[in-house]
Design a protein around this motif. Structure first.
Motif, short mmCIF file in Angstrom:
data_model
loop_
_atom_site.label_atom_id
_atom_site.label_comp_id
_atom_site.label_asym_id
_atom_site.label_seq_id
_atom_site.Cartn_x
_atom_site.Cartn_y
_atom_site.Cartn_z
N GLY A 17 10.00 8.62 3.57
CA GLY A 17 9.61 7.93 4.80
C GLY A 17 10.43 8.39 5.99
O GLY A 17 9.91 8.58 7.09
N ALA A 20 9.32 11.97 6.91
CA ALA A 20 8.02 11.93 7.58
C ALA A 20 8.16 11.42 9.00
O ALA A 20 7.50 11.92 9.92
N VAL A 37 6.40 3.24 3.73
CA VAL A 37 5.62 4.43 4.12
C VAL A 37 5.79 5.53 3.08
O VAL A 37 4.83 6.21 2.71
N GLY A 41 2.83 6.74 0.84
CA GLY A 41 2.55 8.16 1.00
C GLY A 41 2.55 8.89 -0.33
O GLY A 41 1.73 9.78 -0.55
N LEU A 44 -0.70 8.07 -1.94
CA LEU A 44 -1.77 8.80 -1.26
C LEU A 44 -1.77 10.27 -1.66
O LEU A 44 -2.82 10.85 -1.97
N ALA A 45 -0.59 10.88 -1.70
CA ALA A 45 -0.49 12.27 -2.12
C ALA A 45 -0.86 12.44 -3.59
O ALA A 45 -1.43 13.45 -3.98
N THR A 68 6.76 13.00 0.72
CA THR A 68 6.84 13.30 2.15
C THR A 68 5.51 13.81 2.68
O THR A 68 5.09 13.41 3.78
N GLY A 70 2.55 13.07 1.53
CA GLY A 70 1.69 11.90 1.62
C GLY A 70 2.06 10.98 2.77
O GLY A 70 1.19 10.44 3.45
N ALA A 71 3.35 10.81 3.03
CA ALA A 71 3.79 9.96 4.13
C ALA A 71 3.41 10.57 5.48
O ALA A 71 3.05 9.84 6.41
N LEU A 74 -0.18 9.85 5.94
CA LEU A 74 -0.33 8.44 6.29
C LEU A 74 0.04 8.18 7.74
O LEU A 74 -0.69 7.48 8.46
#
Length: 83
Positions: A17, A20, A37, A41, A44-45, A68, A70-71, A74
């Motif tokens: 986070g 990012a 985050v 993230g 999400l990744a 990182t 993914g963040a 995001l």
């Protein structure tokens, strides 16, 4: 889930986070926000990168890079929504 794995997840989330937030300028959410985050993230990744055929190395450094990326995605999505 052991206490050790929980601490590792929080540490990876905090580092991802923060990284990012540094890369995507102007988005710092504080310590707790950066952890959230980073963890979101990473999730999400974890969904997006395998679909794209991207594989990042194993270990703690690979986890931080993965989270990182993914963040960053995001935070960029949050920037688009806020506009």
């Amino acid at each position: 889930m052991t206490l050790e794995s929980l601490l590792i997840i929080l540490l990876v989330g905090a580092i991802a986070g923060w990284l990012a937030g540094v890369i995507v300028k102007g988005y710092g959410f504080g310590m707790i926000g950066n952890i959230v985050v980073g963890i979101v993230g990473a999730l999400l990744a974890g969904l997006l990168l395998p679909q794209l055929g991207v594989s990042i190395g194993a270990g703690i450094v690979g986890s931080i890079i993965h989270a990182t990326i993914g963040a960053i995605i995001l935070l960029l999505l949050l920037r688009l929504i806020r506009r």
